[in-house]
Design a protein around this motif. Structure first.
Motif, PDB file in Angstrom:
ATOM      1  N   ASP A  11     -29.099   5.098  -2.757  1.00 47.18           N
ATOM      2  CA  ASP A  11     -29.694   5.763  -3.921  1.00 47.18           C
ATOM      3  C   ASP A  11     -28.684   6.041  -5.030  1.00 47.18           C
ATOM      4  N   ALA A  12     -27.423   6.108  -4.699  1.00 48.28           N
ATOM      5  CA  ALA A  12     -26.395   6.502  -5.675  1.00 48.28           C
ATOM      6  C   ALA A  12     -26.009   5.308  -6.545  1.00 48.28           C
ATOM      7  N   GLN A  13     -26.932   4.898  -7.398  1.00 47.07           N
ATOM      8  CA  GLN A  13     -26.721   3.753  -8.277  1.00 47.07           C
ATOM      9  C   GLN A  13     -26.488   4.220  -9.716  1.00 47.07           C
ATOM     10  N   PRO A  14     -25.878   3.384 -10.540  1.00 49.08           N
ATOM     11  CA  PRO A  14     -25.664   3.771 -11.937  1.00 49.08           C
ATOM     12  C   PRO A  14     -26.965   4.184 -12.621  1.00 49.08           C
ATOM     13  N   GLY A  15     -26.908   5.317 -13.329  1.00 44.91           N
ATOM     14  CA  GLY A  15     -28.059   5.806 -14.069  1.00 44.91           C
ATOM     15  C   GLY A  15     -28.843   6.891 -13.386  1.00 44.91           C
ATOM     16  N   VAL A  16     -28.569   7.192 -12.104  1.00 45.94           N
ATOM     17  CA  VAL A  16     -29.358   8.206 -11.402  1.00 45.94           C
ATOM     18  C   VAL A  16     -28.749   9.589 -11.621  1.00 45.94           C
ATOM     19  N   ARG A  17     -29.585  10.617 -11.431  1.00 44.16           N
ATOM     20  CA  ARG A  17     -29.137  12.007 -11.510  1.00 44.16           C
ATOM     21  C   ARG A  17     -28.513  12.414 -10.179  1.00 44.16           C
ATOM     22  N   VAL A  18     -27.436  13.187 -10.279  1.00 44.37           N
ATOM     23  CA  VAL A  18     -26.785  13.687  -9.069  1.00 44.37           C
ATOM     24  C   VAL A  18     -26.416  15.151  -9.268  1.00 44.37           C
ATOM     25  N   ARG A  19     -26.137  15.795  -8.157  1.00 46.07           N
ATOM     26  CA  ARG A  19     -25.561  17.142  -8.169  1.00 46.07           C
ATOM     27  C   ARG A  19     -24.156  17.024  -7.604  1.00 46.07           C
ATOM     28  N   LEU A  20     -23.222  17.724  -8.214  1.00 48.87           N
ATOM     29  CA  LEU A  20     -21.823  17.645  -7.803  1.00 48.87           C
ATOM     30  C   LEU A  20     -21.171  19.000  -7.980  1.00 48.87           C
ATOM     31  N   ARG A  21     -20.119  19.182  -7.247  1.00 46.40           N
ATOM     32  CA  ARG A  21     -19.406  20.449  -7.311  1.00 46.40           C
ATOM     33  C   ARG A  21     -18.249  20.304  -8.302  1.00 46.40           C
ATOM     34  N   PHE A  22     -18.218  21.216  -9.299  1.00 45.88           N
ATOM     35  CA  PHE A  22     -17.184  21.165 -10.330  1.00 45.88           C
ATOM     36  C   PHE A  22     -16.626  22.574 -10.505  1.00 45.88           C
ATOM     37  N   HIS A  23     -15.336  22.730 -10.205  1.00 48.42           N
ATOM     38  CA  HIS A  23     -14.680  24.045 -10.278  1.00 48.42           C
ATOM     39  C   HIS A  23     -15.447  25.093  -9.479  1.00 48.42           C
ATOM     40  N   GLY A  24     -15.944  24.696  -8.311  1.00 47.55           N
ATOM     41  CA  GLY A  24     -16.563  25.640  -7.413  1.00 47.55           C
ATOM     42  C   GLY A  24     -18.033  25.891  -7.636  1.00 47.55           C
ATOM     43  N   ARG A  25     -18.639  25.264  -8.614  1.00 46.57           N
ATOM     44  CA  ARG A  25     -20.074  25.482  -8.834  1.00 46.57           C
ATOM     45  C   ARG A  25     -20.800  24.146  -8.915  1.00 46.57           C
ATOM     46  N   LEU A  26     -22.075  24.165  -8.553  1.00 48.09           N
ATOM     47  CA  LEU A  26     -22.876  22.952  -8.588  1.00 48.09           C
ATOM     48  C   LEU A  26     -23.383  22.699 -10.006  1.00 48.09           C
ATOM     49  N   VAL A  27     -23.198  21.482 -10.471  1.00 45.83           N
ATOM     50  CA  VAL A  27     -23.673  21.099 -11.806  1.00 45.83           C
ATOM     51  C   VAL A  27     -24.400  19.757 -11.699  1.00 45.83           C
ATOM     52  N   ASP A  28     -25.197  19.464 -12.715  1.00 43.93           N
ATOM     53  CA  ASP A  28     -25.885  18.175 -12.788  1.00 43.93           C
ATOM     54  C   ASP A  28     -24.963  17.123 -13.370  1.00 43.93           C
ATOM     55  N   GLY A  29     -25.300  15.876 -13.110  1.00 34.36           N
ATOM     56  CA  GLY A  29     -24.517  14.783 -13.670  1.00 34.36           C
ATOM     57  C   GLY A  29     -25.265  13.476 -13.553  1.00 34.36           C
TER      58      GLY A  29
END
Length: 667
Positions: free
Chosen positions: A41-59
Motif C-alpha cells: 500500500d505504501a506507494q507514491p501519492g498515498v497518505r501516511v501517518r508518521l512520527r515527527f519530533h515525537g508526535r504523529l503527523v500526516d504526510g
C-alpha cells in the motif's frame, strides 16, 4: 509480553515523505523505513501517518527508494492511511510550481489541492462513466467571434490553443464553455472549468449536461458536504469524470489527460485564495496549462490587465467579435451627470435619486412589459455614514471601523467591524452630531423606487438573499454587484447608481473592477434594436464610462496595462507584500539577497481594509513593506523570499511575516 520485530520491505524499503507541516523551515522531504506488511500500500501519492519530533503527523509518500542520504537511524512509517494514490505526479508538479511561484510551502498548497479523506466514500465501488459519444458541436455560437471557429477546430485536433475570449452581451457563456469542453472530450481528452461562485457552477452544469451524460460531469464547490465533495473529487481522480466544474480550489482537481482548462470572469475577487500562499486561480490554471501542454481559455464580458498581458506576450490569442457584431448585440448606453437632482422638475426623480431621463427609460421599459435592473454598490439600508458638516467618514470609537445604519427605525449607527452601537455619535474632526449617507444601500433604494413607481413589484437581490432568475414581466430589480438575477428575455433597462462609490476607491484595480461589474449588468440587457438601454449615473468624460459606452473592454485593458507599466505595477512587474510587525519585517529583509534591481517601498502602515496577518494580537501595529522586481525576476524573488522565511522561522527570533506575491489589493 513479547514485541514483534518489524521487518523492512524487501524491495525499495525506504519511502521519501513530505510531512504536512506548516513550519517553513521544515518544508523538505524526509526518509522513512517502510514495514514489510505495509509495502504493497505504501506507494507514491498515498497518505501516511508518521512520527515527527515525537508526535504523529500526516504526510504523503513522494517516492520509494533503495537508498538514503540520511546519516543515522531511520524511523518507521507509522501506517499507511489509505492505499488510494491521491497525489498524482501531475498535481505534485503543479503543487511544486505554485509553491515556487507564490513563495509558499508545499504543505499549504497541498491543503488547497487535496481535500480531507472520507474513509466511507473511499471504500465505495467506483461508478464507471457511461459517457456515450458526444454529438458534433454546432459552431454557430463561436463563429460570431473572429477566431472562435478556428479555436474549436484546434480543440478538435487536441492542439494547445490558448485564447482570451470577450463574450458579447446576451451571450450564454455557459453554453460556449460547454461546447468547448464537448469538443475537447470528442477528441478523447478531458476538460476543467473554473468559475467564481455557485451560481456559475450551476449554470455551467445545466449547459454541460445537455451535451454530456451526467455521470461524466462533476461539479466541485465549497458548499458541498465532506462526503459529497470527496466522492466527486475521487470521480475525477479515477477517470470517470470527463468534465470537472468548480470554484477556485477545483483548479487542482486531478483530471486525467487534461486537454482544456477554462476560467470564467478572472477579475472576480473570489478567485484569489485567502489562505497561504494566496494563489490566484487564473495563475494556477495558466501554470497547469503550460505544464500539461494543453489548451486554455479565459473568458469574460470585461478583460483584466493580466489576461491582456497574456495576449500582448503572444501566449494567448484574442477571440473577439467584429465591431458591427458588437454594435448589434449591445444595448444603448447613456451617461448622465449626477449633480442635478435638485433642479429636476419631476418629484419622483428626486424621490428615487434618479435623473428624469433615467426615470423615463425605466418607465418605458416597464410599459413594454420588461423588467428593469437597478444596481447599487452596497447591500443594507445605509451601509456607510459621514459627518453632515465636514463629510469625514463616521468611524467607530472602539476599533475605527466604518459605521452604518441597518434600518430606518431610528436605531443607533452600528460598527460594521466590531458590531458596537454608537448612540451618541459625534464627528472626531469637527464635533458635529449630524450625519449623512455616503452610499445608500439596496434596501433603502428599493423603498425609494417603490414610492417612485407605485404598483410595480420591487425585488431585492443582495447578500444571502440572492435571486437567481426572474420572469419576463414588469418589475424593478434592485441588486448589488454580483447578485443580479438573469431575466428570461433580458432586461428592458438597467440603471447604474452611486457609481462614484466604485470608481472612487483608492485601489489599483478600481477602474478595472468597476467596468467588469458594469459590463456584467449591461450584458443582461436587451440589445439596442429591442430598445434596451443602460443608464450610468456618471460623467461621460471618465475613461471607464467611455469604455462602457463604446463597449470596448480590450481598449480599456490595453490602457490599464499601459498605465500600470508606466508606474511599474503588476502585471508589468512582480511585487511582494510583506506584512508583520516592524521588527519582523526588518529581520526578514536583512536575510534576503535581493537582485540589484529590486526596489524596497516602505515600510508603511497596513492599508485600511487589508486583513491583518494571522496570529498577531489586535493591538499590535502591523506594517507593510513592498518589494518590486522586473517581471523576469519574479521566480528569483519568490525563491529568495521562500528561503528567507525559512531561515527566520528556524531562528524563531521574530513573529512570522505574511508574504503575498502580486496581491490583488496593494493599497
Amino acid at each position: 509480553m513479547t514485541t514483534r520485530t518489524r521487518q523492512p520491505a524487501a524491495f525499495e524499503p525506504i519511502a521519501r515523505v513530505l510531512p504536512m507541516l506548516s513550519v517553513p523551515h521544515l518544508d523538505r522531504d524526509f526518509d522513512y523505513l517502510v514495514p514489510a506488511e505495509q509495502s504493497d500500500d505504501a506507494q507514491p501519492g498515498v497518505r501516511v501517518r508518521l512520527r515527527f519530533h515525537g508526535r504523529l503527523v500526516d504526510g504523503f509518500i513522494l517516492e520509494r527508494r533503495t537508498d538514503t542520504d540520511h546519516v543515522g537511524k531511520l524511523a518507521w512509517l507509522d501506517r499507511v492511511v489509505s492505499g488510494e494514490a491521491v497525489l498524482t505526479p501531475e498535481i505534485r508538479r503543479l503543487v511544486d510550481a505554485v509553491a515556487a511561484r507564490y513563495a509558499g510551502t508545499r504543505a499549504d498548497v497541498l491543503r488547497l489541492a487535496v481535500p480531507p479523506r472520507h474513509a466511507k466514500v473511499e471504500r465505495e465501488m467506483p461508478t464507471p462513466s457511461t459517457l456515450s459519444d458526444v454529438a458534433p458541436i454546432d459552431p454557430t455560437g463561436w463563429e460570431s467571434y473572429g477566431r472562435g471557429g478556428p479555436f474549436l477546430t484546434a480543440l478538435a485536433e487536441s492542439r494547445a490553443a490558448r485564447a482570451v475570449w470577450q463574450a458579447l452581451p446576451g451571450e450564454l457563456w455557459a453554453d460556449r464553455f460547454a461546447e468547448a469542453a464537448a469538443q475537447t472530450v470528442r477528441a478523447g481528452r478531458a476538460a476543467l472549468a473554473i468559475v467564481p461562485d455557485q451560481r456559475d457552477v450551476d449554470a455551467l452544469w445545466r449547459s454541460a449536461t445537455t451535451l454530456f451524460d451526467e455521470s461524466a460531469v462533476v461539479a466541485l464547490s465549497a458548499g458541498l458536504g465532506p462526503s459529497a465533495r470527496y466522492r466527486r473529487w475521487l470521480a475525477a481522480l479515477r477517470g470517470s469524470a470527463r468534465l470537472v466544474i468548480g470554484t477556485r480550489s477545483a483548479v487542482f482537481a486531478p483530471v486525467n489527460d487534461l486537454g482544456l482548462i477554462m476560467v470564467w470572469d478572472d477579475g472576480d475577487d473570489t478567485l484569489a485564495e485567502p489562505r497561504a500562499p494566496y494563489p490566484h486561480a487564473r495563475e494556477v490554471a495558466m501554470l497547469r496549462a503550460h505544464q500539461a501542454r494543453c489548451a486554455a481559455l479565459i473568458g469574460g464580458y470585461a478583460r483584466t490587465a493580466e489576461a491582456h498581458a497574456l495576449v500582448r506576450s503572444g501566449w494567448a490569442h484574442d477571440v473577439v467579435a467584429a465591431r458591427p457584431v458588437v454594435r448589434a448585440r449591445t444595448p444603448r448606453v447613456v451617461a448622465l451627470d449626477d449633480g442635478g437632482y435638485a433642479e429636476e422638475r419631476d418629484p419622483a426623480a428626486r424621490t428615487a435619486r434618479l435623473p428624469s431621463v433615467a426615470l423615463r427609460a425605466a418607465r418605458v421599459a416597464l410599459q413594454t412589459e420588461a423588467p428593469v435592473l437597478v444596481q447599487v454598490p452596497r447591500r443594507g439600508y445605509v451601509p456607510s455614514l459621514a459627518c453632515g458638516r465636514c463629510r469625514a467618514i463616521a468611524r467607530c470609537r472602539h476599533c475605527t471601523g466604518p459605521l452604518s445604519l441597518d434600518d430606518r427605525d431610528g436605531s443607533a449607527p452600528t460598527c460594521r467591524w466590531c458590531g458596537r452601537a454608537d448612540a451618541a455619535l459625534r464627528c472626531g474632526r469637527c464635533g458635529s452630531d449630524a450625519v449623512r449617507a455616503v452610499v445608500v444601500g439596496a434596501r433603502r433604494t428599493a423603498e425609494e423606487l417603490g414610492r417612485a413607481f407605485p404598483g410595480t413589484a420591487v425585488i431585492t437581490s443582495a447578500g444571502e438573499a440572492t435571486v437567481a432568475e426572474i420572469a419576463d414581466r414588469p418589475a424593478l430589480v434592485v441588486a448589488t454587484p454580483g447578485a443580479e438575477p438573469r431575466a428570461t428575455a433580458g432586461y428592458g433597462a438597467a440603471l447604474l447608481l452611486d457609481t462614484w462609490a466604485l470608481l472612487g476607491r483608492q485601489d489599483l484595480r478600481a477602474a478595472e473592477d468597476t467596468l467588469r461589474r458594469w459590463m456584467a449588468v449591461s450584458a443582461l440587457v436587451r440589445p439596442r434594436d429591442e430598445r434596451g438601454v443602460v443608464i450610468v449615473v456618471a460623467e461621460s468624460s471618465v475613461p471607464t464610462v467611455q469604455s462602457l459606452i463604446r463597449w470596448d473592454p480590450v481598449g480599456h485593458a490595453d490602457a490599464e496595462l499601459a498605465a500600470r507599466t508606466d508606474v511599474a505595477l503588476p502585471p508589468s512587474v512582480h511585487m511582494a507584500a510583506l506584512d508583520g510587525t516592524a521588527d519582523a519585517v526588518a529581520g526578514l529583509i536583512e536575510e534576503l539577497r535581493l537582485p540589484d534591481s529590486a526596489e524596497l517601498l516602505g515600510p508603511a502602515p497596513l492599508p485600511p481594509g487589508a486583513r491583518r496577518p494571522p496570529g498577531l494580537a489586535a493591538d499590535v501595529p502591523v506594517t507593510r513593506m513592498l518589494v518590486r522586481v522586473r517581471r523576469e525576476q519574479g521566480l528569483e524573488l519568490a525563491g529568495e523570499l521562500r528561503r528567507g522565511v525559512a531561515v527566520v522561522s528556524a531562528r524563531q527570533t521574530h513573529e512570522p511575516v505574511r508574504v503575498q506575491i502580486d496581491p490583488l489589493h496593494i493599497g
